[in-house]
Write a protein that holds these residues in place. Sequence first.
Motif, short mmCIF file in Angstrom:
data_model
loop_
_atom_site.label_atom_id
_atom_site.label_comp_id
_atom_site.label_asym_id
_atom_site.label_seq_id
_atom_site.Cartn_x
_atom_site.Cartn_y
_atom_site.Cartn_z
N ALA A 257 100.04 -13.83 47.38
CA ALA A 257 100.41 -15.05 46.65
C ALA A 257 99.46 -16.19 47.00
N ALA A 258 99.10 -16.30 48.28
CA ALA A 258 98.17 -17.35 48.69
C ALA A 258 96.79 -17.12 48.07
N LEU A 259 96.31 -15.88 48.12
CA LEU A 259 95.00 -15.57 47.55
C LEU A 259 94.96 -15.85 46.06
N ARG A 260 96.07 -15.56 45.39
CA ARG A 260 96.12 -15.81 43.95
C ARG A 260 95.96 -17.29 43.65
N GLY A 261 96.48 -18.14 44.54
CA GLY A 261 96.33 -19.58 44.35
C GLY A 261 94.96 -20.10 44.75
N TRP A 262 94.27 -19.40 45.65
CA TRP A 262 92.97 -19.86 46.11
C TRP A 262 91.84 -19.44 45.19
N LEU A 263 92.03 -18.36 44.42
CA LEU A 263 90.97 -17.81 43.60
C LEU A 263 91.20 -18.10 42.13
N SER A 264 90.13 -18.18 41.39
CA SER A 264 90.25 -18.33 39.94
C SER A 264 90.70 -17.00 39.34
N GLU A 265 91.09 -17.03 38.09
CA GLU A 265 91.49 -15.79 37.39
C GLU A 265 90.36 -14.76 37.43
N LYS A 266 89.14 -15.20 37.20
CA LYS A 266 88.00 -14.28 37.20
C LYS A 266 87.75 -13.73 38.60
N GLU A 267 87.77 -14.59 39.63
CA GLU A 267 87.55 -14.13 41.00
C GLU A 267 88.62 -13.15 41.43
N TRP A 268 89.86 -13.42 41.06
CA TRP A 268 91.00 -12.56 41.39
C TRP A 268 90.78 -11.16 40.81
N ARG A 269 90.39 -11.07 39.55
CA ARG A 269 90.17 -9.77 38.92
C ARG A 269 88.93 -9.07 39.49
N GLN A 270 87.89 -9.83 39.76
CA GLN A 270 86.71 -9.22 40.37
C GLN A 270 87.07 -8.58 41.71
N MET A 271 87.80 -9.30 42.54
CA MET A 271 88.16 -8.80 43.86
C MET A 271 89.02 -7.54 43.79
N LEU A 272 89.98 -7.53 42.88
CA LEU A 272 90.96 -6.45 42.83
C LEU A 272 90.56 -5.28 41.95
N VAL A 273 89.79 -5.54 40.91
CA VAL A 273 89.53 -4.50 39.91
C VAL A 273 88.04 -4.19 39.76
N ASP A 274 87.27 -5.15 39.31
CA ASP A 274 85.90 -4.88 38.90
C ASP A 274 85.01 -4.43 40.06
N ASN A 275 85.04 -5.17 41.16
CA ASN A 275 84.15 -4.85 42.28
C ASN A 275 84.47 -3.50 42.92
N PRO A 276 85.74 -3.22 43.30
CA PRO A 276 86.01 -1.91 43.90
C PRO A 276 85.84 -0.75 42.93
N GLN A 277 86.12 -0.98 41.65
CA GLN A 277 85.96 0.11 40.68
C GLN A 277 84.52 0.56 40.62
N SER A 278 83.59 -0.38 40.60
CA SER A 278 82.18 -0.01 40.52
C SER A 278 81.68 0.57 41.84
N LEU A 279 82.27 0.15 42.95
CA LEU A 279 81.79 0.57 44.25
C LEU A 279 82.36 1.92 44.69
N PHE A 280 83.65 2.15 44.47
CA PHE A 280 84.31 3.33 45.03
C PHE A 280 84.55 4.45 44.03
N ASN A 281 84.48 4.17 42.75
CA ASN A 281 84.88 5.19 41.79
C ASN A 281 83.68 5.92 41.19
N THR A 282 82.55 5.90 41.91
CA THR A 282 81.34 6.54 41.44
C THR A 282 81.54 8.05 41.34
N ASN A 283 80.95 8.62 40.31
CA ASN A 283 80.96 10.09 40.13
C ASN A 283 82.36 10.66 40.24
N GLU A 284 83.25 10.20 39.37
CA GLU A 284 84.63 10.63 39.43
C GLU A 284 84.74 12.14 39.49
#
Length: 284
Positions: A257-284
Amino acid sequence: MLPREAWDSHLHCLDPQRFPFKPTRAYTPPPATLERMVRHRQTNKLMLVQASIEDGYEGLLAHLTECPKLYPSITIRGTICCESELDRLTKEEFEQWHEAGVRCVRIHGVYGQCRDQPELMRDQLRALAGSYGVRVLGWSISAQLPLPVWASLRPFLIEEKSMQDTILIADHNGCAEPDDIETSDFRAFMDLLGSGRLYVKIGALYRRSPDDFLRMEPVIRAMAEQAPDRLLWGSDWPHVVTRGGKLQVGDVDAELAALRGWLSEKEWRQMLVDNPQSLFNTNE
């Protein structure tokens, strides 16, 4: 609270009845089985990290193999600790680990000699960067290192040719605490983060500021402003003993809840979805 595609980029399974801990471990947490992890998870996309107390990687590989069979709705990847036998692995063994879901190899430098002998850390990073897992399969390297060690590594990680194509991850907020924000070590870490060579896992804020995790706000905001495309989030479930021999348990929902208030909508989604998806989901 979390987007449906969100990743928890740092959590553990600890099952000492099946996979005993190291006899020389620094702490002894209670069991945290695969069943319990699934029951307490925040998301359906998980990065399972081999803890420093685990005696070998058998537990990690077993859990990576069992989870998809028992819980097919979960996407799971693994981070394996850098053990002494890693440099003796064959190409086929690396590929078996990759098939099981391993996407990262971890250095745990908090309890080692990295403070006083930084050349050992540089040698270890060079060796990992040249390994089949990192060089060919595209694994990243994660490390839990004190903030001054990250700062001392900045020139090496930016200028060393052998590290140019290697992706690194700083565990646990780079070990930065609220009082570090004005220091030269924090500025060096931020330069490294801004170079695009490093990701940082945000989470377990109580470990960096145990009296009041909200004091971490300037640290997290600075990291997000510097490199929003290099943020990851990890719950650190089931939490570990870090101070005074007592089990510290953070309030994950309150931190989120604190992180959601500290980050913008874009930063929140990058942290939770976009960045880890590109980093960890390689070669499914």
